[in-house]
Motif scaffolding. Structure first.
Motif, PDB file in Angstrom:
ATOM      1  N   UNK A  50       8.434   7.041 -25.609  1.00 44.74           N
ATOM      2  CA  UNK A  50       9.554   7.803 -25.069  1.00 44.74           C
ATOM      3  C   UNK A  50       9.206   8.245 -23.658  1.00 44.74           C
ATOM      4  N   UNK A  51      10.133   7.984 -22.738  1.00 48.57           N
ATOM      5  CA  UNK A  51       9.865   8.276 -21.334  1.00 48.57           C
ATOM      6  C   UNK A  51       9.844   9.784 -21.110  1.00 48.57           C
ATOM      7  N   UNK A  72      16.269  16.325 -26.797  1.00 49.96           N
ATOM      8  CA  UNK A  72      15.516  15.756 -27.921  1.00 49.96           C
ATOM      9  C   UNK A  72      15.817  14.265 -28.051  1.00 49.96           C
ATOM     10  N   UNK A  73      14.772  13.504 -28.353  1.00 51.11           N
ATOM     11  CA  UNK A  73      14.923  12.062 -28.555  1.00 51.11           C
ATOM     12  C   UNK A  73      14.521  11.715 -29.987  1.00 51.11           C
ATOM     13  N   UNK A  74      15.269  10.777 -30.550  1.00 48.95           N
ATOM     14  CA  UNK A  74      14.934  10.320 -31.895  1.00 48.95           C
ATOM     15  C   UNK A  74      13.817   9.286 -31.791  1.00 48.95           C
ATOM     16  N   UNK A  75      12.777   9.413 -32.597  1.00 49.83           N
ATOM     17  CA  UNK A  75      11.727   8.394 -32.578  1.00 49.83           C
ATOM     18  C   UNK A  75      12.182   7.204 -33.423  1.00 49.83           C
ATOM     19  N   UNK A  81      11.866  13.557 -34.741  1.00 48.10           N
ATOM     20  CA  UNK A  81      12.373  13.613 -33.365  1.00 48.10           C
ATOM     21  C   UNK A  81      11.289  14.156 -32.446  1.00 48.10           C
TER      22      UNK A  81
ATOM     23  N   UNK B 123      10.421  -0.773 -23.112  1.00 48.29           N
ATOM     24  CA  UNK B 123       9.193  -0.150 -23.625  1.00 48.29           C
ATOM     25  C   UNK B 123       8.971  -0.479 -25.103  1.00 48.29           C
ATOM     26  N   UNK B 125      10.840   0.521 -27.344  1.00 47.21           N
ATOM     27  CA  UNK B 125      11.286   1.688 -28.095  1.00 47.21           C
ATOM     28  C   UNK B 125      12.638   1.359 -28.705  1.00 47.21           C
ATOM     29  N   UNK B 126      12.816   1.707 -29.974  1.00 46.35           N
ATOM     30  CA  UNK B 126      14.127   1.481 -30.592  1.00 46.35           C
ATOM     31  C   UNK B 126      15.131   2.446 -29.972  1.00 46.35           C
ATOM     32  N   UNK B 149      20.276   5.849 -31.375  1.00 42.85           N
ATOM     33  CA  UNK B 149      19.387   6.933 -31.750  1.00 42.85           C
ATOM     34  C   UNK B 149      19.680   8.142 -30.872  1.00 42.85           C
ATOM     35  N   UNK B 150      19.343   9.312 -31.390  1.00 45.72           N
ATOM     36  CA  UNK B 150      19.566  10.552 -30.647  1.00 45.72           C
ATOM     37  C   UNK B 150      18.875  10.465 -29.286  1.00 45.72           C
ATOM     38  N   UNK B 151      19.634  10.755 -28.233  1.00 47.51           N
ATOM     39  CA  UNK B 151      19.055  10.730 -26.896  1.00 47.51           C
ATOM     40  C   UNK B 151      19.156   9.363 -26.217  1.00 47.51           C
ATOM     41  N   UNK B 152      19.744   8.368 -26.920  1.00 48.33           N
ATOM     42  CA  UNK B 152      19.809   7.028 -26.331  1.00 48.33           C
ATOM     43  C   UNK B 152      21.240   6.488 -26.260  1.00 48.33           C
TER      44      UNK B 152
END
Lengths: 247, 504
Positions: A50-51, A72-75, A81, B123, B125-126, B149-152
């Protein structure tokens, strides 16, 4: 919501490795988990691919008006998260110092996540600063990775001294051995010395292994990508022991 | 960040996946065939809260969206009907909050093939998950779900654009709703709330017919659930609809010919009387825990045999009422009524509905205020009972004419009235419960089998209920004073008093 922080005065002790893997294991058990990367090096964010956030993002943890949840970012993993870090987090200290309640400010900000998450994991920057004091006061559990060397032993004892001097009450302070090299006699000796001196040290430990080091290239929690490996098993044993201690 | 659903066909879907693969690293995560049984309450309580629950072989899942990762999940073979039977603690407390007194019913069974893909950025990243779902029914046409996904959300935008390029049709609702509709099931359709839209130009007869039609359909739709005895709320909703029907017939007198109104009022009264005791017993059983909590632990065993008796009694009354619902008498009452509503014989009243509503509501309100002010601590219980009936009538009038007046103000009035009614309602319930307990005690006092513990428990309950009733009675004055407030008066005057400002 319980807040679990990973902390060490000394850098390079395997703190982020533990935070990333334990947060993953916690989420795998069905707990809604948010890992807050407060270390300006942003290693936890890096592990999850995650950047880092855009500049000035450190404000979100200090200003009540900014909704940190927007960042917040989802992994890639269910229930997990991440709140990414970036280089501006090194200014958190200055920002906290200007806040209304400098020592407890972070605890108030983190309350916005109650209800949304079952657990908050915090990867803290090393050094004892106003930020770390904030984190201690916000935490229910403080996990302290310790390399079994004389210097690490000293820093662990410094931490305990700091907590009692500042009258910071954390419900659980749990030290555990990290980066343990069983081939080194000095490690083995220091471990038995510390087990004798402090009965709070966990029995299980995280070993020093190249597979764990390789998480930097795998960029994923080890138990997620190598679920059957011996090292994943050892990491899980430490986490289970922590859960037992909390139960 | 919301997931979006598209209807595809085999070609457009393959085309889409090929295009997506050009822009993103696309990885197939899993493929599975599953058999889903969808569960909800009759009035869609899960659906209304944005959840849906389904059973797949061996486990039970609660999800927030069709292919989202489970919100709650638990391994089980048999799905319990009521919240208290869930063994998993999290599920139990979740279901308790949402289901209340309603049973969880299997609504639809279907088989679906699910394929899941992850789209990754540079990257690795999903950033977005894609699911294709192909139900065995519905002609086997696949659906596509795009779930950033949350944030994307922003990074995932090209994946939406590609769906349009591939000529896929975006669904306004969800895949689940599409599948249900295809089976003739309309989620969210049933609600026990009286939700009728009246028109300001309608005459009182036209308005009454809209209301009565709605109530008739509510009664009819609940009958199978009463007969199958899924949960207590089918009977409850049926009774409320029948009571509202009677209120409409008697309150809006000018709407229908007097003789017909009288006849049907009597018919529905007859139906109500056949299930009054059954409903009382339902309420008693629903509140079982409260009764146990009123007694010390060592008397609990005494209540067990009493509740066993109540359950037996309820069962036989339920059987009897079911037989009535399936019999000729009931059928002819309902047929007559339905026929009458389809062709009301006379032209009926031509007064505007809104004028009648104003007159009746304001009159009823004044009556309640006058009666209520006369009640002192020394007044007999039956005065409270009378007042309770008056409040019910007012409540129905407000509900019938809700859509004719400003929504926020009506909501406020109903809420205030409800708060006041709660006090009167509890007082009445306590009276009924004490009567039932006393009757039971007297009826079986000669029986040698009666054990002392049971008598003691019932005696204890009677005392506790009596004490609670004294408290409720003491609360009455305060509750009435809250209702008899300046604010409420001025609202009633503003909306309903003749010659006052016509806000609507």
């Amino acid at each position: 919501m319980r807040i679990i922080s990973f902390y060490s005065i000394k850098g390079g002790v395997g703190k982020t490795t533990a935070a990333v893997n334990f947060a993953y294991l916690n989420a795998r058990d069905g707990e809604k988990t948010l890992l807050c990367d407060l270390d300006p090096q942003a290693s936890a964010s890096f592990y999850f691919r995650i950047k880092p956030m855009k500049k000035q993002s450190s404000k979100i943890l200090v200003s009540a008006k900014k909704k940190a949840s927007r960042y917040v970012r989802e992994t890639d993993y269910a229930n997990l998260d991440l709140l990414p870090s970036d280089i501006s987090f090194r200014k958190l200290d200055i920002r906290l110092d200007r806040a209304r309640n400098p020592k407890r400010h972070l605890a108030e900000t983190l309350r916005q996540f109650t209800g949304e998450y079952d657990s908050l994991f915090i990867d803290c920057p090393p050094n004892i600063t106003l930020l770390s004091e904030n984190i201690f006061r916000a935490s229910d559990i403080l996990l302290v990775p310790v390399i079994p060397t004389t210097l690490s032993k000293r820093t662990y004892e410094q931490l305990r001294l700091f907590l009692s001097k500042k009258d910071v009450r954390v419900e659980h302070v749990i030290p555990f051995f990290s980066l343990v090299d069983r081939r080194k006699n000095s490690h083995k000796e220091m471990m038995s010395e510390l087990w004798d001196a402090h009965d709070d040290f966990l029995k299980h430990y995280i070993p020093y292994r190249s597979e764990i080091e390789s998480m930097g290239t795998l960029r994923a929690p080890l138990p997620a990508v190598r679920p059957r490996s011996e090292n994943s098993r050892m990491i899980e044993l430490v986490w289970r022991e922590i859960l037992d201690r909390l139960a | 960040m919301k997931e979006r659903h598209f209807r595809a066909d085999d070609d457009s879907l393959q085309g889409y996946l090929a295009l997506a693969e050009n822009q993103f690293e696309l990885e197939r995560e899993s493929t599975q065939d599953s058999r889903l049984a969808l569960y909800d309450t009759f009035d869609w309580r899960l659906y209304r809260k944005g959840f849906f629950a389904c059973a797949v072989p061996g486990s039970f899942l609660v999800r927030k969206a069709f292919a989202a990762s489970p919100h709650l999940e638990c391994e089980m073979e048999v799905i319990p009907k009521t919240w208290d039977r869930f063994e998993n603690e999290r599920l139990r407390s979740f279901m308790k909050d949402i289901l209340g007194d309603r049973a969880l019913l299997p609504l639809l069974d279907f088989e679906v093939r699910e394929e899941n893909f992850a789209a990754r950025n540079e990257d690795h990243k999903i950033i977005c998950r894609l699911s294709t779902l192909t139900p065995a029914s519905d002609g086997g046409r696949p659906y596509l779900l795009i779930k950033p996904l949350k944030g994307y959300a922003r990074e995932s935008e090209p994946l939406y654009a590609l769906a349009a390029e591939s000529a896929m049709e975006e669904l306004r609702t969800s895949i689940l709703e599409e599948l249900l509709r295809a089976q003739g099931i309309h989620p969210g359709e049933y609600s026990s709330k009286l939700d009728v839209r009246l028109d300001k130009g309608q005459t009182i007869t036209e308005a009454a017919l809209v209301i009565l039609h709605h109530l008739l359909s509510t009664m009819k739709i609940n009958i199978p659930g009463i007969i199958a005895d899924y949960d207590t709320e089918f009977l409850h909703d049926f009774r409320v609809a029948s009571r509202r029907t009677r209120a409409c017939l008697s309150q809006l007198k000018e709407a229908l010919p007097r003789d017909a109104a009288k006849k049907y009022n009597k018919d529905f009264k007859n139906i109500a009387q056949r299930c009054n005791v059954l409903r009382d017993l339902d309420v008693f059983l629903l509140e079982k825990q409260r009764y146990y909590d009123l007694l010390p632990q060592h008397l609990h065993r005494g209540l067990d045999s009493y509740f066993a008796h109540v359950r037996r009694d309820r069962k036989s009354r339920q059987k009897k009422f079911t037989a009535f619902l399936q019999g000729e008498d009931f059928k002819s009452i309902l047929d007559d009524w339905e026929g009458f509503l389809a062709h009301p014989e006379t032209p009926g009243g031509s007064d505007p509905a809104i004028a009648v509503a104003r007159k009746r509501i304001y009159g009823r309100f004044r009556k309640i205020i006058n009666e209520g002010r006369k009640i002192t601590d020394a007044s007999p219980d039956r005065d409270l009972h009378t007042l309770r009936i008056e409040c019910k009538k007012l409540r129905y009038l407000l509900e019938f004419s809700k859509s004719l007046f400003p929504a926020a103000k009506m909501k406020k009035l109903v809420q205030h009235l409800k708060d006041f009614q709660d006090n009167l309602g509890e007082f009445n319930d306590l009276t009924m419960q004490q009567i039932n307990l006393k009757e039971y005690l007297e009826r079986s006092s000669g029986e040698p089998r009666r054990n002392q513990l049971e008598s003691a428990a019932i005696g204890g309950l009677l005392a506790a209920l009596h004490n609670r009733q004294i408290e409720v009675r003491e609360e009455f004055c305060q509750r009435f004073a809250d209702f008899d407030s300046k604010e409420i008066h001025s609202l009633y005057e503003e909306l309903f008093k003749r010659g006052k400002g016509r806000a609507s």
